[in-house]
Scaffold this active site. Structure first.
Site, mmCIF file in Angstrom:
data_model
loop_
_atom_site.group_PDB
_atom_site.id
_atom_site.type_symbol
_atom_site.label_atom_id
_atom_site.label_comp_id
_atom_site.label_asym_id
_atom_site.label_seq_id
_atom_site.Cartn_x
_atom_site.Cartn_y
_atom_site.Cartn_z
ATOM 1 N N HIS A 274 0.814 -1.216 0.000
ATOM 2 C CA HIS A 274 0.000 0.000 0.000
ATOM 3 C C HIS A 274 0.847 1.265 0.000
ATOM 4 O O HIS A 274 0.426 2.289 -0.559
ATOM 5 C CB HIS A 274 -0.966 -0.023 1.184
ATOM 6 C CG HIS A 274 -2.044 -1.046 1.027
ATOM 7 N ND1 HIS A 274 -1.991 -2.288 1.632
ATOM 8 C CD2 HIS A 274 -3.177 -1.046 0.274
ATOM 9 C CE1 HIS A 274 -3.059 -2.992 1.283
ATOM 10 N NE2 HIS A 274 -3.791 -2.264 0.461
ATOM 11 N N ASP A 298 -10.991 -2.549 1.766
ATOM 12 C CA ASP A 298 -10.423 -2.882 3.076
ATOM 13 C C ASP A 298 -9.961 -1.642 3.834
ATOM 14 O O ASP A 298 -9.668 -1.707 5.033
ATOM 15 C CB ASP A 298 -9.263 -3.867 2.933
ATOM 16 C CG ASP A 298 -8.226 -3.416 1.910
ATOM 17 O OD1 ASP A 298 -8.016 -2.206 1.761
ATOM 18 O OD2 ASP A 298 -7.625 -4.297 1.256
ATOM 19 N N ASP A 318 -16.134 0.725 -4.584
ATOM 20 C CA ASP A 318 -16.004 -0.710 -4.310
ATOM 21 C C ASP A 318 -17.363 -1.367 -4.505
ATOM 22 O O ASP A 318 -18.360 -0.920 -3.929
ATOM 23 C CB ASP A 318 -15.494 -0.956 -2.886
ATOM 24 C CG ASP A 318 -15.038 -2.395 -2.683
ATOM 25 O OD1 ASP A 318 -13.823 -2.622 -2.642
ATOM 26 O OD2 ASP A 318 -15.898 -3.298 -2.595
ATOM 27 N N ASP A 352 -20.100 -0.928 -9.928
ATOM 28 C CA ASP A 352 -19.039 -1.430 -10.779
ATOM 29 C C ASP A 352 -18.133 -0.279 -11.192
ATOM 30 O O ASP A 352 -18.609 0.792 -11.581
ATOM 31 C CB ASP A 352 -19.657 -2.101 -12.002
ATOM 32 C CG ASP A 352 -18.625 -2.606 -12.983
ATOM 33 O OD1 ASP A 352 -18.045 -3.679 -12.724
ATOM 34 O OD2 ASP A 352 -18.392 -1.910 -13.988
ATOM 35 N N ALA A 353 -16.813 -0.504 -11.136
ATOM 36 C CA ALA A 353 -15.856 0.560 -11.434
ATOM 37 C C ALA A 353 -16.001 1.056 -12.872
ATOM 38 O O ALA A 353 -15.844 2.255 -13.149
ATOM 39 C CB ALA A 353 -14.435 0.074 -11.176
ATOM 40 N N ASP A 370 -6.823 -0.421 -7.272
ATOM 41 C CA ASP A 370 -6.497 -1.483 -6.305
ATOM 42 C C ASP A 370 -7.541 -2.588 -6.425
ATOM 43 O O ASP A 370 -8.290 -2.875 -5.490
ATOM 44 C CB ASP A 370 -6.482 -0.891 -4.900
ATOM 45 C CG ASP A 370 -5.979 -1.866 -3.853
ATOM 46 O OD1 ASP A 370 -5.338 -2.868 -4.238
ATOM 47 O OD2 ASP A 370 -6.228 -1.635 -2.649
#
Length: 516
Positions: A274, A298, A318, A352-353, A370
């Site tokens: 990260h 996360d 996300d 959805d991205a 990511d």
């Protein structure tokens, strides 16, 4: 007044529709199991559909040999579907945990073919029985097939919106099997005067009912013990969400997150990943007021971004709300991500991205990609020329994109194909990789509208791994991991971009990781 024959024929149509619903649910459930256990969702769903339909063809062929005692034959078939289908998911986890590699695939494909064959036997038998009662053959066929096809749609919707998200794969299999069993017992009662061994079938049905209820109550817990064998450390949390299977493990302070069986991070070394993902693009961006994170549910990339006071807005996209909720509420994850989602600058979008980027009207100074590896069609589209073009279109002129790009060691061609795909958009790229003990050697692609000068990178925030001095070394690739490599024929590989029309990355990825 409705005559007895009409009542019986109507119940045959209802039985046909209900067992069709169950058949479709089993079919998509097997596809989901294959995708989770064996990987490559497109491949597994394709094989599931093919084997299931082949089985139905075999069943239809075999049905012509069933000319007598049609109702008894139907009851035996439904008992078999209930027993085999009900215990399928539970046993698959056991086979995967305890038997040799490849046994899980053989077991699953055998089950799919068997259930398909039994499903193929059902309809011809019900059509003949309706005809035997007195319904004309054209009407009996049309009505049974209508019930079957209509049931297929209902079954698919029930699996997507009810069974998988609410009950998970193991419990869903047992519940659907109970429905099959209840239909069998209902038909048994309807035609009880025609059944010579009524008591025997009733006893068998009762035993199966007890077994399946036991499966609903205890099967998931027992399957978890099987699933534990798939992971190095003890499982402390598991959940089947609408989108993925989430597992958290923990051993001696090492917290690990798995999505659909794939490791996402280890708390022992995730800071290496990260810090590289976040601080290199942040150091080079002309401005860093607006940051977009694609994935990152996360909260660990968010934690690193909190080190920059000049950020005004952070957008997280996300797909799975349960992942973000877990990161917001689980004490271990909250401690690891530093309660990152409590930051008032953070705005979360659960979509959805690709869809988000298509509809977005904003520009971003830094975009962090990511996302999980491109191991299926839905993820592959997030590694395509079309998607990267969308990222470029929403990137500030002085902005930076940093994307995780798998391993240049384990998946060399995958890594450089991702780089080539970025380059095809007209963006300038730079390549980085580092050792992450839990992952191995891992790579990133940095992309920008302007030429990238690695010597301009200066890390001015607190880190555990990354320093200004070490960054140039991250751009050095050995002979077995650099861009110049040959294919199996000994010819120099010519890299091509990954596109929606030609999704080459999925096949390259599968081949690259099959030995690891």
């Amino acid at each position: 007044m409705i005559d007895n024959g009409t009542i019986k024929s109507n119940r045959i149509y209802w039985a046909s529709g209900i067992v069709s619903i169950c058949g479709i649910i089993f079919e998509v459930l097997f596809g989901a199991l294959g995708s989770y256990i064996l990987g490559d969702g497109v491949k597994q769903y394709t094989l599931t559909i093919s084997l299931f339909l082949t089985g139905m063809g075999i069943g239809s062929f075999l049905s012509e040999k069933v000319m007598k005692k049609l109702i008894e034959a139907f009851i035996i078939i439904e008992f078999s579907v209930a027993l085999i289908g009900g215990f399928s998911a539970f046993l698959l986890f056991g086979v995967t945990a305890y038997l040799a590699d490849g046994s899980d695939a053989i077991f699953l494909y055998t089950v799919i073919l068997t259930i398909g064959t039994l499903t193929g036997l059902e309809l011809p038998i019900l059509i003949r029985k309706a005809n035997e009662i007195g319904v004309q053959i054209n009407k009996s066929t049309a009505r049974v097939l209508f019930s079957d096809y209509a049931g297929g749609l209902i079954g698919g919707l029930l699996f997507i919106f009810l069974f998988r998200p609410q009950f998970g794969l193991v419990k869903s299999a047992f519940l659907v099997a109970i429905i099959n069993l209840v239909v069998a017992l209902w038909v048994l009662y309807t035609f009880r005067k025609e059944i010579a061994r009524l008591k025997t079938y009733s006893i068998i049905g009762g035993i199966l009912f007890v077994l399946l209820i036991g499966g609903v109550m205890f099967g998931e817990e027992m399957a978890l013990s099987f699933e534990q064998k798939l992971y190095k450390d003890p499982i402390i949390y598991t959940e089947e969400t609408k989108y993925q299977h989430i597992v958290l493990t923990k051993e001696q302070g090492d917290l690990r997150l798995y999505l659909d069986g794939q490791l996402q991070f280890s708390s022992a070394d995730e800071y290496r990943y990260h810090e590289t993902l976040v601080h290199i693009p942040m150091a080079l961006a002309e401005r860093r007021e607006k940051v977009l994170i694609l994935g990152g549910g996360d909260g660990l990339a968010l934690r690193e971004l909190e080190k920059y006071n000049d950020i005004k807005e952070i957008t997280v996209v996300d797909l799975d709300p349960r992942m973000v909720e877990l990161a917001e509420t689980n004490p271990l994850l909250k401690e690891l991500n530093g309660n990152a989602f409590e930051n008032e600058k953070v705005e979360v979008h659960h979509q959805d991205a690709y869809d988000f980027m298509e509809k977005s009207e904003g520009f971003y100074d830094v975009i962090l990609v990511d996302l999980p590896d491109p191991n299926n069609e839905s993820l592959n589209k997030l590694y395509t020329l079309e998607f990267y073009s969308l990222l470029r279109n929403h990137l500030d002129p002085g902005g930076m994109i940093m994307a995780q790009a798998t391993s240049p060691v384990f998946a060399r061609e995958v890594y450089w194909t991702i780089d080539q795909t970025f380059a095809e958009t007209g963006l300038k790229t730079e390549n980085f990789h580092l050792d992450i003990p839990s992952f191995g050697n891992w790579g990133f692609v940095l992309a920008s509208r302007k030429p990238i000068n690695v010597n301009e990178i200066e890390i001015d925030v607190e880190t555990e791994y990354l320093t200004t001095e070490i960054i140039p070394s991250l751009t050095k690739f050995g002979k077995d991991e650099d861009r110049s490599f040959t294919n199996k024929e000994g010819k120099k590989s010519e890299l091509k971009p990954n596109t929606l029309i030609r999704p080459i990355l999925i096949d390259i990825y599968e081949k690259a990781w099959q030995n690891y």
